[in-house]
Design an enzyme around this catalytic site. Structure first.
Site, mmCIF file in Angstrom:
data_model
loop_
_atom_site.group_PDB
_atom_site.id
_atom_site.type_symbol
_atom_site.label_atom_id
_atom_site.label_comp_id
_atom_site.label_asym_id
_atom_site.label_seq_id
_atom_site.Cartn_x
_atom_site.Cartn_y
_atom_site.Cartn_z
ATOM 1 N N MET A 27 1.182 -1.147 0.075
ATOM 2 C CA MET A 27 -0.106 0.244 -0.081
ATOM 3 C C MET A 27 0.727 1.542 0.243
ATOM 4 O O MET A 27 1.793 1.495 0.785
ATOM 5 C CB MET A 27 -1.010 -0.112 1.241
ATOM 6 C CG MET A 27 -0.884 0.896 1.463
ATOM 7 S SD MET A 27 -2.223 0.945 3.303
ATOM 8 C CE MET A 27 -3.733 0.938 3.302
ATOM 9 N N ASN A 28 0.378 2.395 -0.575
ATOM 10 C CA ASN A 28 1.297 3.503 -0.771
ATOM 11 C C ASN A 28 -0.120 4.816 -0.556
ATOM 12 O O ASN A 28 -0.909 4.568 0.067
ATOM 13 C CB ASN A 28 2.217 3.759 -1.209
ATOM 14 C CG ASN A 28 2.226 4.094 -2.374
ATOM 15 O OD1 ASN A 28 1.810 2.806 -3.548
ATOM 16 N ND2 ASN A 28 1.913 5.373 -3.641
ATOM 17 N N ASP A 29 0.257 5.669 -1.002
ATOM 18 C CA ASP A 29 -0.235 6.749 -0.883
ATOM 19 C C ASP A 29 -2.137 6.171 -0.682
ATOM 20 O O ASP A 29 -2.792 5.867 -1.557
ATOM 21 C CB ASP A 29 -0.586 7.639 -2.312
ATOM 22 C CG ASP A 29 0.618 8.104 -2.699
ATOM 23 O OD1 ASP A 29 1.325 7.960 -1.978
ATOM 24 O OD2 ASP A 29 0.789 8.971 -3.586
ATOM 25 N N GLN A 66 -3.389 3.615 -3.531
ATOM 26 C CA GLN A 66 -2.359 3.063 -3.697
ATOM 27 C C GLN A 66 -2.070 1.597 -3.479
ATOM 28 O O GLN A 66 -1.831 0.837 -2.655
ATOM 29 C CB GLN A 66 -1.051 4.077 -4.573
ATOM 30 C CG GLN A 66 -1.263 5.065 -4.424
ATOM 31 C CD GLN A 66 -1.399 5.023 -6.095
ATOM 32 O OE1 GLN A 66 -0.715 4.984 -7.033
ATOM 33 N NE2 GLN A 66 -2.736 4.929 -6.350
ATOM 34 N N SER A 94 -2.294 8.202 -8.156
ATOM 35 C CA SER A 94 -3.008 8.665 -7.229
ATOM 36 C C SER A 94 -4.099 9.587 -7.463
ATOM 37 O O SER A 94 -3.982 10.356 -9.112
ATOM 38 C CB SER A 94 -1.762 9.468 -5.745
ATOM 39 O OG SER A 94 -1.346 7.863 -5.126
ATOM 40 N N ASP A 100 -1.572 12.515 -9.846
ATOM 41 C CA ASP A 100 -1.958 13.368 -8.095
ATOM 42 C C ASP A 100 -3.092 13.537 -7.949
ATOM 43 O O ASP A 100 -3.112 14.676 -7.851
ATOM 44 C CB ASP A 100 -1.025 13.076 -7.464
ATOM 45 C CG ASP A 100 -0.183 12.729 -7.343
ATOM 46 O OD1 ASP A 100 -0.395 11.079 -8.132
ATOM 47 O OD2 ASP A 100 0.745 12.187 -7.289
ATOM 48 N N GLU A 149 4.389 16.196 -5.573
ATOM 49 C CA GLU A 149 3.049 15.116 -5.921
ATOM 50 C C GLU A 149 1.514 14.802 -4.790
ATOM 51 O O GLU A 149 1.840 16.456 -3.919
ATOM 52 C CB GLU A 149 4.000 14.390 -5.581
ATOM 53 C CG GLU A 149 4.949 13.678 -6.463
ATOM 54 C CD GLU A 149 5.764 12.382 -6.113
ATOM 55 O OE1 GLU A 149 5.625 11.575 -6.824
ATOM 56 O OE2 GLU A 149 5.574 11.771 -4.782
ATOM 57 N N TRP A 206 9.222 6.763 1.864
ATOM 58 C CA TRP A 206 9.965 6.071 0.528
ATOM 59 C C TRP A 206 10.827 5.680 0.504
ATOM 60 O O TRP A 206 12.022 4.382 -0.215
ATOM 61 C CB TRP A 206 10.057 6.970 -0.897
ATOM 62 C CG TRP A 206 8.165 7.047 -1.675
ATOM 63 C CD1 TRP A 206 7.401 7.929 -1.917
ATOM 64 C CD2 TRP A 206 7.855 5.955 -1.886
ATOM 65 N NE1 TRP A 206 6.921 7.838 -2.028
ATOM 66 C CE2 TRP A 206 6.917 6.603 -3.102
ATOM 67 C CE3 TRP A 206 8.288 4.516 -2.160
ATOM 68 C CZ2 TRP A 206 5.688 5.734 -3.423
ATOM 69 C CZ3 TRP A 206 6.997 3.850 -3.809
ATOM 70 C CH2 TRP A 206 6.089 4.257 -3.939
HETATM 71 C C1 FRU Z 1 3.517 9.435 -4.422
HETATM 72 C C2 FRU Z 1 3.207 8.755 -6.001
HETATM 73 C C3 FRU Z 1 2.224 9.712 -6.556
HETATM 74 C C4 FRU Z 1 1.675 8.486 -8.052
HETATM 75 C C5 FRU Z 1 1.965 7.423 -6.634
HETATM 76 C C6 FRU Z 1 1.981 6.121 -7.295
HETATM 77 O O1 FRU Z 1 4.112 7.985 -3.240
HETATM 78 O O2 FRU Z 1 4.320 8.810 -6.539
HETATM 79 O O3 FRU Z 1 2.749 10.300 -7.035
HETATM 80 O O4 FRU Z 1 1.343 8.390 -8.372
HETATM 81 O O5 FRU Z 1 2.754 7.664 -5.285
HETATM 82 O O6 FRU Z 1 2.112 5.023 -6.547
#
Ligand code: FRU
Length: 494
Positions: free
Chosen positions: A37-39, A55, A99, A167, A221, A308
């Site tokens: 998982m991210n954003d 994400q 995102s 984003d 971002e 990150w």
């Molecule tokens: C930020 C990012 C966003 C992008 C997403 C990709 O963490 O780099 O800019 O949309 O993650 O997973």
């Protein structure tokens, strides 16, 4: 119609999530059902529920082939997983569904996200394209629109990057839809582009709200833009997550940051004038915050609880990723500072508090019942000439994570050096915490893998991960010169 890719992701996540033992997960933070998982994405209210997408790569604990995972909640604390919402299954998003955000419009749940595609240019080089796309749904299933992409980089000022354009954060104001999108200007430096639309399908470029000019990192971002404080003062916060920042204490640390750019906004002219920059979080693991407005008017913020540049997750887990606790955001008008505090709904999960009132702390001390790894710990200290005051959490004979207040410099330092890490990652970070009327107040949310510190009623916040074995559940206090402390700990029950 759901694509084969989406069906596959849904079947896979269902099988894998069921295999994760409940006690392996954080108790009151949203974690990914399986994989990566991210954003946070699409944080929004739809038909009375609060939805959060994110994400998501269901297939491994590393970033890859971005999907949108999905969950919803009624109280920001207890989450229900929903089936994955989007998969990279169209030509314009085959390299990732990146995102974006969501809104309720005409009874539908509308998602605006970044589609990423890759192709080979005439000279054989890889070309990446990022465009903004719509998907419309009912809270569970979403259809990508045939008009996609609805915003592409040709709308941007000349020379802007076609590759870094992502984003979108969507909102509605006076009957018009707006979106802010992260982008790069002709000089390669970040800029936040703003677009408007009457029907969500046809968009036009409005303005560049703010520019990096290579002063705060490079690419910006995950923007967000919302009013804060007294509506008559027209103050807005532009939230950005800049990449490649170089440290300048206290507001900037190296690498990816998350910042509030606070300023005034002239709505008619779409003119944002930045007055202040405030770190959204001074901790080690925090990125890409996104907000939504609750039906009762509160502005609620949630962020990815990770950096990150570090991957300190426990080995052997089939899931890797969590969100912060959602926070209420407000503005302190006197000094224009944004305050953040845990959503008040967390208090519904409080057990009976254990207190140590008006205790004098000097030699290392612990108090009966004040321990545990899932807790809301509230400490107020008072004193003069005490040098330092330390709270150690997730502590036993071997491990400890320290929160150290230095009275002279009025700085609070977080230190996870002895939390059990096996990699040589950054372990300390600090933030200014001035005494207020001779006191400092700390609220520390502990969950199995995280420590979130809210200082002086949310004027500065610090979020970090720890991977200490759960048996280390001690909480200790000490001070060089001795302080007077009021300690109150609420266990959190689910
Ligand atoms: C930020 C990012 C966003 C992008 C997403 C990709 O963490 O780099 O800019 O949309 O993650 O997973």
């Amino acid at each position: 119609m759901n694509s084969e890719k989406l069906k596959k992701a849904r079947a896979y996540e269902q099988k894998m999530a069921a295999a994760v033992p409940e006690e392996q997960r954080p108790a009151f933070h949203l974690s990914v059902p399986t994989g990566w998982m991210n954003d946070p994405n699409g944080f929004s209210f739809y038909r009375g529920d609060c939805h959060l997408f994110y994400q998501y790569n269901p297939y491994s604990v590393c970033w890859d082939a971005m999907h949108w995972g999905h969950a919803k909640t009624k109280d920001f604390i207890r989450w229900e997983y929903l089936p994955a919402a989007l998969a990279p299954d169209e030509e314009y998003d085959a390299a990732g569904v990146f995102s974006g955000s969501a809104i309720e419009a005409d009874g539908k749940h509308v998602l605006l996200y970044t589609g990423v595609s890759e192709r080979e240019s005439a000279d054989g080089k890889k070309e990446i394209r990022q465009v903004q796309c719509l998907a419309v749904g009912d809270g569970t299933d979403y259809e990508k629109l045939p008009e996609n992409p609805v915003i592409d980089a040709s709308l941007l000022p000349e020379g802007s990057s076609l590759e870094d354009f992502r984003d979108p954060k969507l909102w509605e104001e006076d009957g018009i839809y707006y979106a802010v999108v992260g982008s790069r200007a002709a000089d390669g430096s970040g800029q936040i582009a703003m677009f408007s639309s009457r029907d969500l399908r046809q968009w036009k470029f409005c303005t560049v709200l703010d520019r990096c000019e290579n002063r705060i990192g490079r690419m910006w971002e995950c923007p967000d833009f919302f009013p804060v404080g007294d509506p008559d003062r027209n103050t807005r916060a532009l939230v950005i997550s800049p990449q490649d920042v170089t440290a300048k204490w206290p507001e900037f640390h190296n690498g990816n940051n998350a910042l509030f750019l606070i300023g005034s906004y002239e709505k008619e002219k779409h003119l944002f004038c930045r007055n202040r920059v405030q770190s959204a979080d001074y901790g080690l693991d925090y990125y890409a915050p996104q907000t939504t407005q609750a039906p009762d008017g509160r502005r609620i913020l949630i962020a990815w609880m990770k950096s990150w540049d570090t991957n300190i997750f426990p080995e052997g887990f089939s899931w890797n990723g969590m969100m912060t606790v959602p926070r209420e955001v407000s503005l302190r008008e006197e000094d224009g500072r944004i305050l953040q505090n845990p959503v008040r709904e967390l208090e519904r999960y409080h057990g009976t508090p254990v207190c140590a009132e008006q205790v004098h702390i000097h030699e290392p001390a612990s108090f009966e019942g004040i321990c545990g790894r899932i807790a809301d710990l509230q400490v107020e200290i008072e004193g003069r000439g005490f040098g330092t005051f330390t709270i150690s959490v997730a502590a036993d004979e071997r491990w400890h994570t320290d929160i150290v207040y230095d009275e002279k410099t009025e700085v609070l330092r977080f230190d996870r050096t002895c939390s059990g890490l096996r990699r040589d990652v950054v372990c300390t970070r600090s933030m200014p915490v001035p005494k207020r009327e001779g006191k400092i107040r700390l609220r520390i949310l502990l969950d199995r893998y995280s420590v979130e510190i809210f200082a002086n009623d949310g004027e500065s916040v610090m979020t970090s991960l720890i991977t200490t074995p759960q048996e280390a559940d001690g909480i200790r206090f000490s001070s060089d010169g001795g302080v007077q402390a009021d300690i109150r700990m609420y266990p959190i029950f689910f």
